[in-house]
Scaffold this motif. Sequence first.
Motif, short mmCIF file in Angstrom:
data_model
loop_
_atom_site.label_atom_id
_atom_site.label_comp_id
_atom_site.label_asym_id
_atom_site.label_seq_id
_atom_site.Cartn_x
_atom_site.Cartn_y
_atom_site.Cartn_z
N MET A 33 7.91 13.78 -6.76
CA MET A 33 7.94 12.39 -6.32
C MET A 33 9.24 11.78 -6.78
SD MET A 33 7.59 8.98 -7.38
CE MET A 33 6.49 8.76 -8.77
N SER A 34 9.91 11.05 -5.91
CA SER A 34 11.15 10.38 -6.29
C SER A 34 11.05 8.91 -5.92
CB SER A 34 12.35 11.02 -5.60
OG SER A 34 12.22 10.96 -4.18
N VAL B 52 14.24 -3.05 -1.07
CA VAL B 52 12.91 -2.54 -0.77
C VAL B 52 12.78 -1.17 -1.42
CG1 VAL B 52 11.25 -1.89 1.00
CG2 VAL B 52 12.83 -3.79 1.42
N ALA B 53 11.91 -1.06 -2.40
CA ALA B 53 11.69 0.19 -3.11
C ALA B 53 10.60 1.01 -2.42
CB ALA B 53 11.30 -0.10 -4.56
N TYR B 54 10.72 2.33 -2.52
CA TYR B 54 9.64 3.18 -2.02
C TYR B 54 9.60 4.48 -2.81
CZ TYR B 54 13.14 5.78 0.84
OH TYR B 54 14.22 6.52 1.27
N THR B 55 8.43 5.07 -2.89
CA THR B 55 8.30 6.39 -3.48
C THR B 55 8.23 7.41 -2.35
OG1 THR B 55 5.88 6.24 -3.56
CG2 THR B 55 7.09 5.51 -5.51
N GLN B 56 8.80 8.56 -2.60
CA GLN B 56 8.77 9.62 -1.59
C GLN B 56 8.21 10.90 -2.21
OE1 GLN B 56 11.85 10.14 1.50
NE2 GLN B 56 12.19 12.18 0.65
N TRP B 57 7.31 11.51 -1.47
CA TRP B 57 6.66 12.75 -1.89
C TRP B 57 6.95 13.83 -0.85
CZ3 TRP B 57 3.16 12.69 -6.19
CH2 TRP B 57 2.90 11.40 -6.70
N GLY B 58 6.95 15.09 -1.29
CA GLY B 58 7.11 16.20 -0.36
C GLY B 58 8.56 16.56 -0.09
N ARG B 59 8.74 17.50 0.81
CA ARG B 59 10.08 18.03 1.11
C ARG B 59 10.80 17.16 2.14
NH1 ARG B 59 6.99 22.15 2.61
NH2 ARG B 59 8.04 22.15 4.64
N GLU B 60 12.11 17.08 1.99
CA GLU B 60 12.92 16.34 2.96
C GLU B 60 12.81 16.93 4.36
OE1 GLU B 60 14.81 13.69 2.86
OE2 GLU B 60 14.96 13.21 0.73
N ASP B 61 12.63 18.26 4.44
CA ASP B 61 12.61 18.93 5.73
C ASP B 61 11.21 19.18 6.25
OD1 ASP B 61 11.85 20.82 3.88
OD2 ASP B 61 13.16 22.42 4.63
N ALA B 62 10.21 18.45 5.73
CA ALA B 62 8.85 18.60 6.21
C ALA B 62 8.78 18.31 7.71
CB ALA B 62 7.90 17.68 5.45
N ALA C 8 1.35 16.06 0.63
CA ALA C 8 2.74 16.49 0.45
C ALA C 8 2.97 17.96 0.73
CB ALA C 8 3.21 16.15 -0.97
N ASP C 9 1.91 18.76 0.89
CA ASP C 9 2.12 20.16 1.27
C ASP C 9 2.50 20.30 2.73
OD1 ASP C 9 -0.41 19.37 2.13
OD2 ASP C 9 -1.23 21.40 2.01
N ARG C 10 2.21 19.27 3.54
CA ARG C 10 2.50 19.31 4.97
C ARG C 10 3.42 18.17 5.43
NH1 ARG C 10 -1.66 22.05 7.72
NH2 ARG C 10 -0.44 21.68 9.62
N TYR C 11 3.55 17.15 4.62
CA TYR C 11 4.26 15.94 5.00
C TYR C 11 5.35 15.57 4.00
CZ TYR C 11 0.95 14.27 8.62
OH TYR C 11 0.21 14.11 9.76
N ARG C 12 6.35 14.87 4.49
CA ARG C 12 7.13 13.98 3.64
C ARG C 12 6.43 12.63 3.72
NH1 ARG C 12 13.16 11.75 4.94
NH2 ARG C 12 12.29 12.04 7.02
N VAL C 13 6.08 12.06 2.58
CA VAL C 13 5.30 10.83 2.54
C VAL C 13 6.13 9.74 1.87
CG1 VAL C 13 3.12 9.77 1.88
CG2 VAL C 13 3.22 12.25 2.29
N ALA C 14 6.32 8.63 2.58
CA ALA C 14 7.05 7.48 2.04
C ALA C 14 6.09 6.33 1.84
CB ALA C 14 8.17 7.06 2.99
#
Length: 283
Positions: A3-4, A19-29, A54-60
């Motif tokens: 998570m970043s 605007v802040a956001y957290t991102q989960w998963g791979r960039e190339d999902a 996050a195993d299937r998605y990039r989540v913002a």
Amino acid sequence: MPMSERSFLGLSAAGFHRVAYTQWGREDAARTAVCVHGLTRNSRDFDALALDLADRYRVACPDVVGRGKSGRLANPTLYGYPQYCADMAALIARLGVESVDWVGTSMGGLIGMLLAAQSDSPIRRLVINDIGPFIPKAGLQRIADYVGKDPVFEDLAAVESYLRFVLMGFGQLSDEAWRHMAEHSARLRPDGCYGLAYDPAIAEAFKAQPMEDVDLWAVWDGIRCPVLVLRGATSDILPAETAEEMTRRGPKARLVEFAHTGHAPALMTGDQIAAVRDFLLED
């Protein structure tokens, strides 16, 4: 999955804001999901769901302006759906994708509805959590009674106790889940006490309008993507008859209800997470 924490600049009539956001998963999902919280909440409400996806998605998961780690608007009258939709469109552009799957709780669900009803909308699949095109005045009044208050707490335990009361509609959550929400819903004040991590001024625009039923059926009827509606069985914001009507008109949504839950299902329990995941991964 990592998570970043990230951010971008949104623009209002009063200038730029972060605007802040957290991102989960791979960039190339292969797929991207955007998860947007309720009126006084923040992005970290979606940690459990985002981790599962996050195993299937990039989540913002953004902090809507005025909440969490996002900036505050210099002119509080600008807090409202035109600004929120503009910021979310900027987030989708920042993510650099043609389409997203949207999960929105309460306010986040309304933002999703408004975006999904637009022509050439980038929303591929839409999950609406305990909100709909008709919102009764009584439910709005309950929210108005606490939104905008700026209580002070001696410690995180006091924050947690407060959240357990005002968010009792979230349902039967674990102690760990309540502690997680307390940690991410609090801001440390200069005096060493804690306040809530949102701008109390968000209430100004919310309370400026006459307290009356909200009718957005014209928006609902304009949505064309597949929709899943989640409802807390005792919700005072999404009446049962409204939820049923949502399955018969417009996008003819699928409806899932959760017992022992009001407004709104927290999306932190296994059954609720599974309902979202199964719908998003159907195709």
